[in-house]
Design an enzyme around this catalytic site. Structure first.
Site, mmCIF file in Angstrom:
data_model
loop_
_atom_site.group_PDB
_atom_site.id
_atom_site.type_symbol
_atom_site.label_atom_id
_atom_site.label_comp_id
_atom_site.label_asym_id
_atom_site.label_seq_id
_atom_site.Cartn_x
_atom_site.Cartn_y
_atom_site.Cartn_z
ATOM 1 N N PHE A 1 -11.784 -6.944 13.630
ATOM 2 C CA PHE A 1 -10.699 -7.448 12.778
ATOM 3 C C PHE A 1 -10.302 -6.372 11.773
ATOM 4 O O PHE A 1 -11.136 -5.781 11.112
ATOM 5 C CB PHE A 1 -11.154 -8.722 12.050
ATOM 6 C CG PHE A 1 -10.109 -9.239 11.087
ATOM 7 C CD1 PHE A 1 -8.885 -9.695 11.555
ATOM 8 C CD2 PHE A 1 -10.347 -9.232 9.722
ATOM 9 C CE1 PHE A 1 -7.910 -10.142 10.678
ATOM 10 C CE2 PHE A 1 -9.376 -9.689 8.838
ATOM 11 C CZ PHE A 1 -8.155 -10.140 9.317
ATOM 12 N N GLN A 2 -9.017 -6.123 11.676
ATOM 13 C CA GLN A 2 -8.446 -5.110 10.776
ATOM 14 C C GLN A 2 -9.027 -3.722 11.025
ATOM 15 O O GLN A 2 -9.194 -2.937 10.104
ATOM 16 C CB GLN A 2 -8.600 -5.520 9.298
ATOM 17 C CG GLN A 2 -7.682 -6.679 8.939
ATOM 18 C CD GLN A 2 -7.543 -6.915 7.439
ATOM 19 O OE1 GLN A 2 -8.462 -6.645 6.677
ATOM 20 N NE2 GLN A 2 -6.395 -7.439 7.026
ATOM 21 N N LYS B 1 -17.532 0.145 5.820
ATOM 22 C CA LYS B 1 -17.933 -0.905 4.869
ATOM 23 C C LYS B 1 -19.413 -0.814 4.514
ATOM 24 O O LYS B 1 -19.802 -0.970 3.351
ATOM 25 C CB LYS B 1 -17.627 -2.288 5.466
ATOM 26 C CG LYS B 1 -17.919 -3.409 4.493
ATOM 27 C CD LYS B 1 -17.550 -4.774 5.062
ATOM 28 C CE LYS B 1 -17.744 -5.837 3.975
ATOM 29 N NZ LYS B 1 -17.424 -7.193 4.468
ATOM 30 N N GLU C 1 0.815 -1.227 0.000
ATOM 31 C CA GLU C 1 0.000 0.000 0.000
ATOM 32 C C GLU C 1 0.845 1.273 0.000
ATOM 33 O O GLU C 1 0.452 2.281 -0.580
ATOM 34 C CB GLU C 1 -0.957 0.021 1.197
ATOM 35 C CG GLU C 1 -2.082 -0.994 1.115
ATOM 36 C CD GLU C 1 -1.722 -2.329 1.722
ATOM 37 O OE1 GLU C 1 -0.527 -2.566 2.026
ATOM 38 O OE2 GLU C 1 -2.638 -3.164 1.910
ATOM 39 N N MET D 1 24.621 7.828 1.350
ATOM 40 C CA MET D 1 24.608 9.132 2.006
ATOM 41 C C MET D 1 24.911 8.997 3.498
ATOM 42 O O MET D 1 25.644 9.796 4.075
ATOM 43 C CB MET D 1 23.252 9.829 1.790
ATOM 44 C CG MET D 1 23.237 11.280 2.240
ATOM 45 S SD MET D 1 24.503 12.293 1.436
ATOM 46 C CE MET D 1 23.599 12.940 0.024
#
Lengths: 180, 577
Positions: B113-114, B163, B51, B481
């Protein structure tokens, strides 16, 4: 010196968090914060008292003004404004001191909101420094419990609230096209 | 009624009315209804492999086009993975809209959940964010999100959608207008301040234009060019502004700052008028702030009032859209009197001085070596093939600075790099977004061997979508760097910077079904780059470069920008006895 910031903001979930985020992100501790609806139920007014470095005060207010939910943020620290606070003090006091406590409360313009054999609950409003004195005085008579409202401020000069007008969306433009 | 539709369809309808043709995303449990609606295919969905890269790809798309980039992710881990990309877009003022799924409204706050508090987590990561719990709010919120992302100082906006909102059915009514009473967009610029600016410009003996990402965001490149020519002022462009003025323009010096050129930094230090246009006086540009442009009066034009006076108090603050302000300045300047001879003479001296600085320490690649490929040579060779017209996406670190120094851009929106946040792993996914936006453009992703390994999974996205990106890995075996700082400031105690275990690139490319190779001899460089460019598909070129080169000039942290280290320490000649 503490900074007093007055905000007018939309009464929406998360709006408070956005404002306090500007301060917490910079590691500033909020001394007091009050917020409640205005005459317009969709708009709230908030007063924040916070200890911000003098060099960053302008930046903090500018960042608050940038927030989408904030209609206006102004620094009242050095402009004409009235700052008031309410304190509720419950004092447990011996019988022989009751008259003296009432006398002191009267001096501070206090009002007894509860009285019992153990003592009083007293409400006082005033400038925050005045309330500190009142609390000290009450403390000398016995055990106390204190709740303060936090400072409420109102500017004395007129500050016109500039609201932005509605803007058309792309959906609207497309709707007109398809309507033909 | 015909306009009865699900929340998910309504969302897609709003996106398509906003002109969205492509979104970068990763599905999950709560966004299933959205993906079901996407199946009908009015908007192309590019499946990334993480993501974070969806947000970076949306940024690449937005940076390449100026349009709003769109990414989406599911609730919980999907949303938390987006946050680096959101902050990246916030720091660089890039317009993206992120759509995230949230658990059903009745489950919010139950540790479902999630579930994660996406609205809370992304509040400081976005310009604004929303939690949508009711279908009737959805169309308005989507259009507000696009308006906020693209207007004023652009930035990321996240819309978290429960949802059941995706699943709900409602009658779609197009939202024709939105009302954000507290959202002020400053456009015009104060007329009095603009007049004062003109006066300062006409009096200045040593003017310097310091322009940045604001020019790119405002689409003000042609106004900037006109302004620079009208004032005949030398100009420096920040990392975010590269291409805002053509690199070949005679008034252009180069990038200033920590790894800016000697001439740019000396000009900033010596100028008596600094015309700051769409810049924010970033610490990587200014060095020690109280020694920055010490002799200059400052005109600061920016659309964000909070930037004006933040780091440097300007003599003339102009809050407004830099495109419109420049147009007004140009109009006033072209109607103005010619400069008095005393000022013109000083200006000629100033230009002589600037040219002298450029001659003394030009910003160019050192002589190529016969034995190893110098990283600067690699950039110079890419520059020859890009010819100022190719898109160059980079990661963060040494390769980014060499690319910024040595690759020239003739137009804005070709240079795509993570500036403010400095996110490693940005190069490859942003190139995906840029190539999706401009399918016919030559797109280079120049990455280090560190950042490349952060975004390796996106090779699959490139393969699956047949994106002809030329991935060039500047491989010095180190996090270059950080290694440079350890060498210069920590007694060369190299700690945690060796990148052992780098994969065989030819095999890796083959595994994904496209071509690639590793080179390390200088003679191989030109042919390999030619092959990469002529390959119709993607190409993965691993260039093993000299390992211990450092980026110069360098302004050590805390120094004034005219206190530069110009090159590696030279052996000191010892007098013979």
């Amino acid at each position: 010196m503490l900074q007093v910031i007055s905000l007018v903001l939309e009464n929406k979930p998360g709006a408070l968090m956005r404002v306090t985020g500007v301060l917490s992100q910079r590691g500033y501790n909020i001394e007091s914060l009050t917020v409640a609806r205005t005459l317009d139920p969709e708009v709230s007014r908030m007063t924040i008292v916070v200890d911000v470095d003098a060099t960053l005060r302008q930046q903090v207010v500018k960042q608050m003004n940038k927030l989408i939910n904030v209609l206006q943020a102004s620094d009242l620290t050095e402009s004409p404004a009235v700052v008031r606070e309410l304190v509720l003090v419950r004092v447990r006091t011996a019988q022989e001191s009751r008259t003296a406590v009432l006398k002191e409360a009267e001096i501070f313009g206090g009002r007894v909101v509860d009285s019992s054999t153990e003592g009083f609950a007293i409400e006082v409003t005033g400038a925050p420094e005045k309330l500190n004195e009142f609390i000290d005085v009450m403390g000398s008579y016995g055990e106390i419990d204190v709740t303060r409202s936090g400072a409420l401020a109102i500017a004395l000069d007129a500050r016109k609230l500039k609201l932005q007008p509605p803007v058309p969306t792309k959906a609207g433009v497309k709707m007109e096209e398809t309507a033909i | 009624m015909s306009n009865l539709m699900s929340g998910a369809k309504m969302l897609l309808e709003c996106l398509s009315r906003e002109g969205v043709d492509c979104i970068f995303g990763y599905p999950g449990g709560v966004t299933l209804p959205l993906y079901d609606a996407l199946y009908d295919g009015q908007i192309r969905h590019v499946l990334v492999r993480h993501e974070e890269n969806a947000a970076f790809a949306a940024e690449g798309y937005a940076r390449a086009t100026g349009k709003v980039g769109v990414c989406c992710a599911t609730s919980g881990p999907g949303a938390t993975n987006l946050t680096t990309g959101l902050v990246d877009a916030l720091m660089d003022s890039i317009p993206i809209v992120a759509i995230t799924g949230q658990v059903a409204t009745k489950l919010i706050g139950s540790d479902a959940f999630q579930e994660a508090d996406t609205f809370g987590i992304t509040r400081p990561a976005t310009k604004h964010n929303y939690l949508v719990k009711s279908l009737e709010d959805l169309p308005r919120v989507i259009h507000e999100a696009f308006y906020i992302a693209a207007s004023g100082r652009p930035g990321p906006v996240l819309v978290d959608i429960a949802k059941d909102v995706f699943q709900g059915q409602g009658h779609y009514q197009p939202v024709s207008s939105i009302h954000l009473p507290g959202y002020k967009v400053f456009t015009e610029g104060h007329t009095g301040q603009i007049r004062r600016a003109v006066q300062l410009i006409q009096e200045a003996q040593r003017p310097l234009v310091y322009a940045g990402g604001g020019i790119v965001a405002a689409g003000a490149a042609s106004e900037l060019r006109e302004f620079v020519e009208l004032t005949d002022s030398p100009a420096v462009l920040t990392l975010m502004g590269l291409g805002a003025l053509p690199a070949s323009h005679p008034n252009y010096i180069s990038m200033p700052g920590m790894h800016g050129s000697y001439a740019s930094n000396m000009a900033l230090t010596g100028c008596d008028l600094l015309i700051a246009l769409g810049v924010r006086f970033d610490d990587r540009v200014t060095g020690r702030l109280n020694a920055f442009a010490p002799h200059a009066k400052v005109i600061h034009v920016d659309i964000d009032p909070a930037e004006v006076g933040k780091n440097r108090a300007p003599e003339v603050p102009v809050v407004g859209d830099v495109k419109r302000v420049l147009a007004k300045l140009n109009k006033l300047l072209s109607a103005g009197e010619p400069l008095p001879e005393s000022v013109s003479a000083s200006r000629r001296d100033w230009w002589r001085q600037v040219r002298e600085w450029k001659r003394e320490h030009p910003l160019e690649a050192p002589e190529p070596s016969d034995t190893e490929i110098k990283p600067q040579t690699l950039m110079a060779e890419i520059n020859r093939r890009a010819a100022g017209r190719a898109t160059v996406c980079t990661d963060v670190g040494q390769h980014q600075m060499w690319a910024a120094q040595l690759i020239g851009f003739e137009e804005p929106r070709l240079w795509i790099s993570s500036g403010g946040l400095g996110s490693m792993g940005f190069g490859l996914p942003s190139a995906i977004g840029a190539q999706m936006a401009c399918p016919d453009r030559l797109v280079f992703a120049i990455v280090g061997d560190g950042g490349f390994q952060m975004s390796i999974p996106e090779l699959a996205t490139i393969a699956a979508n047949k994106l002809p990106i030329k991935i060039v890995i500047m491989n010095n075996g180190h996090l270059g760097m950080v290694r440079q700082w350890q060498t210069m400031f920590f007694n060369n105690r190299l700690s945690g910077v060796q990148l052992e275990g780098f994969p065989d690139i030819a095999k890796l490319a083959e595994a994904y079904g496209f071509s690639g190779c590793t080179i390390e001899r200088p003679s191989e460089l030109g042919p390999a780059l030619d092959r990469a460019v002529s390959e119709p598909g993607p190409f993965l070129l691993n260039v093993k470069v000299a390992q211990f080169e450092c980026v110069y000039p360098m302004v050590p942290a805390g120094n004034a920008i005219n206190e530069m280290v110009l090159g590696p320490p030279q052996p000191v000649a010892v007098a013979a006895k």
